[in-house]
Scaffold this motif. Structure first.
Motif, PDB file in Angstrom:
ATOM      1  N   HIS A 111       0.813  -1.227   0.000  1.00  0.00           N
ATOM      2  CA  HIS A 111       0.000   0.000   0.000  1.00  0.00           C
ATOM      3  C   HIS A 111       0.851   1.285   0.000  1.00  0.00           C
ATOM      4  O   HIS A 111       0.529   2.244  -0.710  1.00  0.00           O
ATOM      5  N   HIS A 115       1.171   4.547  -2.466  1.00  0.00           N
ATOM      6  CA  HIS A 115       1.082   5.983  -2.154  1.00  0.00           C
ATOM      7  C   HIS A 115       2.232   6.755  -2.827  1.00  0.00           C
ATOM      8  O   HIS A 115       2.028   7.834  -3.376  1.00  0.00           O
ATOM      9  N   ASP A 302      -6.420   7.393  -0.124  1.00  0.00           N
ATOM     10  CA  ASP A 302      -6.413   6.053  -0.703  1.00  0.00           C
ATOM     11  C   ASP A 302      -7.177   6.004  -2.026  1.00  0.00           C
ATOM     12  O   ASP A 302      -8.265   6.565  -2.149  1.00  0.00           O
TER      13      ASP A 302
END
Ligand code: KG4
Ligand code: ZN
Length: 338
Positions: A111, A115, A302
């Motif tokens: 994750h 980003h 997100d």
């Protein structure tokens, strides 16, 4: 190469299609924020259930809005770590089933790497190496992005993440979850010198930091004011708090630029939307002549497009998964177990 990317690690279900790591064909998001707001934070069980309900329809919507058929998708990518385990599992299971059914490669994406990759979508000219200040709800770290899939962590928070402390202070001040954006807005009208708050002092590794002392000091100040019936100047408290977070981050970015010799810095994660951090970073980088990449607010939080962007480079590096891929609540950005 068209990658269908899936993200479900927290409270946004997201599916995107990204071409060659740089072009977003579609970016569909179903946010659960309003649902969790009632509880003042994310309720993991509810998050997992809502991901299950949303994910299939969202994937169909992604194909439709991208104007592509299933045959025109070349690979499936998914966030496999870190996050709320039940939430991550939904995305991982969906992606595995889709890859199996469509006969396409499966690309696992961390994750936080996603980003960082949000910057590749916003800035076509950006290429590693560069320094990345990662400031999200769950992570705060300085990453030396040596290459697209080769990274080194220079320093990290030893306790709370910056976003977590923004949210906690926001919550105690009665701001809606997640408190970061509301606190940032309130801070615009305040005096950042009114409430002296502690700054994280350098420890053994000068790039490491701590936010729990600042969080506790701020909460104590609020509770003390309540007890003695003192009316707080909320905008100034928000401004003082934002300044303390920024003063913990920005001098370390300067040090990291000196250490690496880089003249390029990017910012990643939800807290990268913070106006004080953005301003202070621009100011601090000016004398160094460094180029600062600040992704648009829509790419800071997100989304699945960032996962599709990083997935392309993971694919080129041969980082593929098979049907035994699992989900992980914690895992280092380097892929190691924590
Ligand atoms: O990156 P993200 O979506 O979540 C994780 O991957 O952990 O970041 C969410 C975080 C929340 O803590 C939210 O309060 C914070 O980003 N945030 C902000 C701002 N906008 C969002 N924090 C400070 N200032 C903002 N303007
Ligand atoms: Zn995130």
């Amino acid at each position: 190469m068209n990658i269908l990317a899936v993200e479900s690690s927290c409270d946004e279900t997201a599916v995107a299609v990204v071409r060659d790591g740089r072009t977003v064909l579609t970016d569909c998001i179903s946010s659960q924020v309003a649902l969790h707001r009632e509880y003042g934070g994310v309720v993991p069980e509810i998050a997992s259930r809502k991901h299950i309900e949303a994910i299939y329809g969202l994937a169909d919507q992604a194909l439709e809005t991208a104007g592509l058929t299933r045959n025109e998708i070349d690979a499936i990518a998914v966030t496999y770590a870190p996050g709320l385990i039940g939430a991550v599992l939904v995305g991982v299971n969906f992606a595995k089933a889709a890859a199996l059914a469509m006969g396409k490669p499966l690309i696992p994406v961390h994750h936080i790497r996603g980003h960082i990759a949000a910057n590749y979508l916003a800035f076509p000219e950006l290429k590693p190496p560069f320094l990345c200040l990662v400031v999200s709800g769950g992570h705060t770290m300085f990453v030396d992005v040596k290459d697209y899939t080769q990274m080194e962590i220079l320093g990290t928070t030893l306790d709370d993440a910056a976003g977590e402390s923004f949210d906690k202070v926001g919550r105690v001040l009665g701001m809606p979850y997640p408190g970061g954006a509301a606190l940032d807005k309130a801070a615009q009208l305040g005096d950042d010198t009114k409430y002296p708050l502690p700054r994280s002092r350098p420890g053994e590794n000068p790039f490491d930091m701590s936010f729990s002392g600042l969080k506790t000091a701020t909460l104590n100040l609020i509770h003390h004011a309540e007890q003695v019936g003192e009316e707080l100047d909320i905008p100034s408290l928000c401004a003082s708090f934002s300044a303390a977070v920024s003063d913990t981050l920005i001098p370390r970015v300067v040090m990291a630029m000196e250490k690496t010799g880089y003249r390029t810095v990017a910012v990643a994660g939800g807290v990268a939307a913070n106006s004080r951090i953005r301003q202070d970073l621009m100011k601090a980088m000016e004398p160094l002549g460094a180029k600062v990449y600040l992704p648009p607010l829509s790419l800071c939080g997100d989304n699945a497009a960032m996962i599709g962007a990083q997935a392309y480079y993971e694919y080129l590096a041969g980082n593929l998964a098979d049907m035994s891929l699992n989900a992980y609540a914690t895992k280092s950005i380097l892929g190691e177990a924590l």
